[in-house]
Enzyme design. Structure first.
Site, PDB file in Angstrom:
ATOM      1  N   CYS A   1     -33.275  24.961 -29.250  1.00  0.00           N
ATOM      2  CA  CYS A   1     -31.919  25.523 -28.736  1.00  0.00           C
ATOM      3  C   CYS A   1     -31.585  26.327 -28.627  1.00  0.00           C
ATOM      4  O   CYS A   1     -30.757  27.447 -28.700  1.00  0.00           O
ATOM      5  CB  CYS A   1     -30.718  24.483 -28.535  1.00  0.00           C
ATOM      6  SG  CYS A   1     -30.014  24.198 -30.476  1.00  0.00           S
TER       7      CYS A   1
ATOM      8  N   GLU B   1     -34.249  17.592 -23.747  1.00  0.00           N
ATOM      9  CA  GLU B   1     -32.846  17.499 -24.150  1.00  0.00           C
ATOM     10  C   GLU B   1     -32.043  19.096 -24.654  1.00  0.00           C
ATOM     11  O   GLU B   1     -32.940  19.843 -25.312  1.00  0.00           O
ATOM     12  CB  GLU B   1     -32.018  16.399 -25.430  1.00  0.00           C
ATOM     13  CG  GLU B   1     -30.914  16.401 -25.791  1.00  0.00           C
ATOM     14  CD  GLU B   1     -30.693  16.891 -26.945  1.00  0.00           C
ATOM     15  OE1 GLU B   1     -29.772  17.222 -28.177  1.00  0.00           O
ATOM     16  OE2 GLU B   1     -31.814  18.342 -28.159  1.00  0.00           O
TER      17      GLU B   1
HETATM   18  C1  LIG Z   1     -33.820  21.119 -31.217  1.00  0.00           C
HETATM   19  S1  LIG Z   1     -35.187  20.501 -32.617  1.00  0.00           S
HETATM   20  C2  LIG Z   1     -36.032  18.925 -31.254  1.00  0.00           C
HETATM   21  C3  LIG Z   1     -35.500  17.629 -32.412  1.00  0.00           C
HETATM   22  C4  LIG Z   1     -35.613  16.193 -31.862  1.00  0.00           C
HETATM   23  N1  LIG Z   1     -35.154  15.924 -30.998  1.00  0.00           N
HETATM   24  C5  LIG Z   1     -35.153  15.331 -33.148  1.00  0.00           C
HETATM   25  O1  LIG Z   1     -34.294  13.929 -32.185  1.00  0.00           O
HETATM   26  O2  LIG Z   1     -35.151  15.215 -34.404  1.00  0.00           O
HETATM   27  C6  LIG Z   1     -36.611  21.458 -31.977  1.00  0.00           C
HETATM   28  C7  LIG Z   1     -37.630  21.014 -33.280  1.00  0.00           C
HETATM   29  O3  LIG Z   1     -38.956  21.709 -32.667  1.00  0.00           O
HETATM   30  C8  LIG Z   1     -39.763  22.238 -33.769  1.00  0.00           C
HETATM   31  N2  LIG Z   1     -40.882  23.322 -32.916  1.00  0.00           N
HETATM   32  C9  LIG Z   1     -39.851  24.622 -33.286  1.00  0.00           C
HETATM   33  N3  LIG Z   1     -41.026  25.394 -32.669  1.00  0.00           N
HETATM   34  C10 LIG Z   1     -42.041  24.717 -32.611  1.00  0.00           C
HETATM   35  C11 LIG Z   1     -43.354  24.979 -32.363  1.00  0.00           C
HETATM   36  N4  LIG Z   1     -43.810  25.850 -32.195  1.00  0.00           N
HETATM   37  N5  LIG Z   1     -44.312  24.096 -32.148  1.00  0.00           N
HETATM   38  C12 LIG Z   1     -43.505  22.734 -32.567  1.00  0.00           C
HETATM   39  N6  LIG Z   1     -42.479  22.614 -32.732  1.00  0.00           N
HETATM   40  C13 LIG Z   1     -41.744  23.203 -32.727  1.00  0.00           C
HETATM   41  C14 LIG Z   1     -38.707  22.789 -34.756  1.00  0.00           C
HETATM   42  O4  LIG Z   1     -39.320  22.741 -36.132  1.00  0.00           O
HETATM   43  C15 LIG Z   1     -37.558  21.559 -34.658  1.00  0.00           C
HETATM   44  O5  LIG Z   1     -37.731  20.431 -35.268  1.00  0.00           O
END
Ligand SMILES: C[S@@+](CC[C@H](N)C(=O)[O-])C[C@H]1O[C@@H](n2cnc3c(N)ncnc32)[C@H](O)[C@@H]1O
Length: 422
Positions: A70, A109
């Site tokens: 986000c 979300e």
């Molecule tokens: C907003 S968090 C989501 C957290 C999750 N919904 C939770 O309940 O903990 C976004 C996540 O996406 C991961 N992320 C970012 N870029 C990504 C990518 N290219 N591929 C996979 N995951 C990624 C980040 O490391 C982070 O943990």
């Protein structure tokens, strides 16, 4: 139903859906530590980068979950939206997977302003893209306080229902409202926690001393801006001639008369005026209020400011967001923010956010910070076998996570509402 957990993080979607009996068949998370943790907590080894996923290798599933990053959309972020090259376009991969697999539901979300960012173009792109591949999109802003959890954290929940099973309406959970929450129920000082450092403990005592002695009985969403005690300078001095400026008093009533240059003047001015030679708009009302307070309590304020710790600019501003008629800091929560010391109502925690672990809420009566376990409770992730190692990493991941209880409540009736047999 079977679900896949994209951008899995700590697994807020996983916990919420598993609590309703659904089963995770695939996860994806780029952070290696979070992947290890996910494996430990749920027995699933997540794939790493969502952009590298071969859709044909993902097992069949009925629900896609995606808490796509986000930062590009949050108010604190750079407001670049989908143009952000790194993570703004990650939603494309959710669309790519949904297009190939056509699961019954898509569950997203994010921060609420994804709807308005870039004049609504990102939101239009998101909704149109899912509509074009066969989904009806519903959305609602929900905060944990709405379902009885003492954390203020407004997030947008988006649900895509495949058009062949869509009913034209989505059954969002009933919300209860703020009055029912009570943070004290989740507080437990026996959990492992960090104590408040003594300079901060002393600072709070010092501010309380001022509040106890001032001739006021209430503060309404205003700040006491200590450098304004004794100050008389015009609140916008950007166009004021040097000779004119010397007639006024700067921070804490310092005389500017003998200053020989603007540099010397600025050394005697509050830090927040230094960028644009004015009191910033967001602080002006409070600054003027503080000057008024000073006129009624000048000796007291001057004496008090002599012993105020001034090496930290933000320690000189008390942001009152607590009960307007209870000026006891110790009946509140406290956050040390970049803008000032923020005093908050004690019954509900502020949003846990990932980018600034320095904002971890403080419980002043217990001279300590909120513990990671208490924060996990606020996200309904406290039953995990393991949290990330250390306070900073725990708060970062918890601040990024989706509130698992909200996911549980939103998806509780999916099977019944859509006549899906287990
Ligand atoms: C907003 S968090 C989501 C957290 C999750 N919904 C939770 O309940 O903990 C976004 C996540 O996406 C991961 N992320 C970012 N870029 C990504 C990518 N290219 N591929 C996979 N995951 C990624 C980040 O490391 C982070 O943990």
């Amino acid at each position: 139903m079977r679900f896949i957990d994209l951008f899995a993080g700590l697994g807020g979607f996983h916990v919420g859906l598993a609590n309703n009996g659904h089963k995770c068949v695939f996860a994806c998370e780029i952070d290696s530590e979070l992947r290890e943790l996910y494996k430990f907590n749920y027995g699933i080894d997540p794939f790493d980068d969502v952009t590298k996923i071969d859709v044909t290798k993902i097992p069949n599933h009925e629900i896609i979950c995606a808490g796509f990053p986000c930062q590009p959309f949050s108010l604190a972020g750079r407001k670049k939206g989908a143009e952000c090259p790194k993570s703004g376009k990650l939603i494309e991969h959710v669309i790519r997977i949904a297009d190939y697999h056509s699961p019954k539901f898509i569950l997203l979300e994010n921060v609420p302003n994804i709807v308005t960012i870039a004049n609504g173009t990102f939101w239009k792109y998101l909704t149109n893209s899912f509509e074009n591949i066969g989904y009806k999109i519903y959305h609602k802003i929900i905060s944990p306080v709405d379902i009885g959890i003492p954390q203020n954290r407004k997030r947008i929940f988006v649900i895509g229902v495949r058009k062949d099973i869509d009913k034209g309406i989505f059954n969002w959970p009933k919300t209860t409202g703020l009055k029912t929450v009570n943070l004290s129920k989740i507080l437990n000082k026996n959990n492992i926690h960090k104590n408040l450092e003594s300079p901060k403990t002393n600072l709070l005592k010092h501010w309380q001393k001022l509040l106890d002695q001032l001739s006021i009985s209430e503060l309404r969403s205003t700040s006491i801006v200590a450098p304004e005690f004794g100050a008389t300078y015009p609140h916008n001095f950007s166009k004021l001639p040097f000779a004119e400026m010397k007639k006024y008093k700067g921070a804490y009533g310092q005389s500017l008369t003998k200053c020989k240059s603007w540099k010397e003047i600025m050394q005697r001015m509050p830090n927040y005026t230094k960028k644009k030679n004015k009191i910033p708009d967001w602080l002006l009302k409070s600054a003027l209020y503080t000057r008024e307070l000073y006129t009624q309590n000048s000796d007291l304020c001057m004496e008090w400011s002599k012993t105020l710790e001034k090496k930290n600019n933000s320690w000189q501003i008390l942001e009152w967001r607590g009960k307007f008629n209870d000026l006891n800091i110790y009946n509140h929560l406290v956050q040390f923010r970049a803008s000032g010391i923020r005093i908050l109502q004690a019954n509900v925690a502020p949003s846990l956010i990932s980018m600034t672990p320095t904002q971890i809420p403080i419980i002043p009566t217990e001279t300590r910070y909120l513990s990671p376990y208490e924060a996990a409770k606020l996200q309904n992730l406290h039953k995990l076998k393991l949290l990330p190692h250390g306070t900073v990493k725990s708060f970062k991941a918890l601040g990024n996570a989706v509130n698992a209880k909200i996911i549980e409540v939103i998806t509780r009736n999916l099977n019944i509402d859509y006549g899906i047999l287990r």
